[in-house]
Design a protein around this motif. Structure first.
Motif, PDB file in Angstrom:
ATOM      1  N   GLU A 240     -11.908  -2.142  11.719  1.00 47.05           N
ATOM      2  CA  GLU A 240     -12.188  -1.925  13.035  1.00 47.05           C
ATOM      3  C   GLU A 240     -11.233  -2.800  13.966  1.00 47.05           C
ATOM      4  O   GLU A 240     -10.643  -2.390  15.099  1.00 47.05           O
ATOM      5  CB  GLU A 240     -13.467  -2.737  13.418  1.00 47.05           C
ATOM      6  N   TRP A 241     -10.619  -3.894  13.311  1.00 45.75           N
ATOM      7  CA  TRP A 241      -9.499  -4.648  14.242  1.00 45.75           C
ATOM      8  C   TRP A 241      -8.246  -3.894  13.873  1.00 45.75           C
ATOM      9  O   TRP A 241      -7.228  -4.642  14.257  1.00 45.75           O
ATOM     10  CB  TRP A 241      -9.434  -5.891  13.712  1.00 45.75           C
ATOM     11  N   GLY A 242      -7.943  -2.857  13.028  1.00 45.75           N
ATOM     12  CA  GLY A 242      -6.800  -2.206  12.974  1.00 45.75           C
ATOM     13  C   GLY A 242      -5.897  -2.658  11.763  1.00 45.75           C
ATOM     14  O   GLY A 242      -4.707  -2.632  11.913  1.00 45.75           O
ATOM     15  N   VAL A 243      -6.449  -3.561  10.902  1.00 41.29           N
ATOM     16  CA  VAL A 243      -5.586  -3.994   9.842  1.00 41.29           C
ATOM     17  C   VAL A 243      -5.248  -2.891   8.831  1.00 41.29           C
ATOM     18  O   VAL A 243      -6.181  -2.034   8.260  1.00 41.29           O
ATOM     19  CB  VAL A 243      -6.547  -5.381   9.164  1.00 41.29           C
ATOM     20  N   TYR A 244      -3.873  -3.140   8.420  1.00 39.86           N
ATOM     21  CA  TYR A 244      -3.651  -2.181   7.345  1.00 39.86           C
ATOM     22  C   TYR A 244      -4.690  -2.066   5.878  1.00 39.86           C
ATOM     23  O   TYR A 244      -4.863  -3.423   5.618  1.00 39.86           O
ATOM     24  CB  TYR A 244      -2.291  -2.110   6.756  1.00 39.86           C
TER      25      TYR A 244
END
Length: 149
Positions: free
Chosen positions: A29-33
């Protein structure tokens, strides 16, 4: 400080899968790879498994798992009621069935350590990210607290 979460879990082996699921979901959700998510999930699994194997629960009978994205890192932490020994990475024999957890953490994390606050011991690790959050500034209420029974 970036987004963060805290999860209070039962002091039970089944909590490892629950923590992995929550962490993976938040980091996605936080856009981490994806590769960073995989490393962070493995690190939290090892820290939590070690706490369940070697330490006592918190006074509440639970164990606390927390994570946050900050300054190019995903920092994960597991807090328990402490143990008779200090957590340290060892050298397991090739034939050993265990003893590799903190070695795995040491390999995957940029840094890790142990904090003591009264009867609570927290083992933490920081997994590096190239671009932790895709938009650079994720706004998430801090910290989200979940209690799983």
């Amino acid at each position: 400080m970036g987004p963060s979460s805290v999860v209070l879990l039962p002091y039970a082996p089944s909590s490892v899968a629950v923590a992995r699921q929550y962490l993976s979901s938040d980091l996605q959700e936080w856009g981490v790879y994806e590769t960073v998510i995989d490393d962070a999930v493995l690190v939290v699994s090892e820290l939590l498994s070690n706490a369940l194997r070697h330490a006592h629960p918190l006074p509440s009978g639970q164990i606390k798992v927390a994570w946050q994205c900050t300054d190019g890192y995903v920092e994960v932490a597991v807090s328990d009621g402490g143990s008779a020994t200090e957590p340290r990475a060892g050298r397991a024999a090739l034939s050993s069935l265990g003893g590799r957890g903190l070695g795995i953490v040491e390999y995957l994390a940029e840094n890790w350590g142990v904090r003591h606050e009264g009867d609570v011991t927290t083992v933490w690790a920081a997994v590096a990210t190239a671009d932790t959050v895709s938009n650079g500034h994720a706004a998430v209420p801090s910290p989200a607290v979940r209690e799983c029974i």
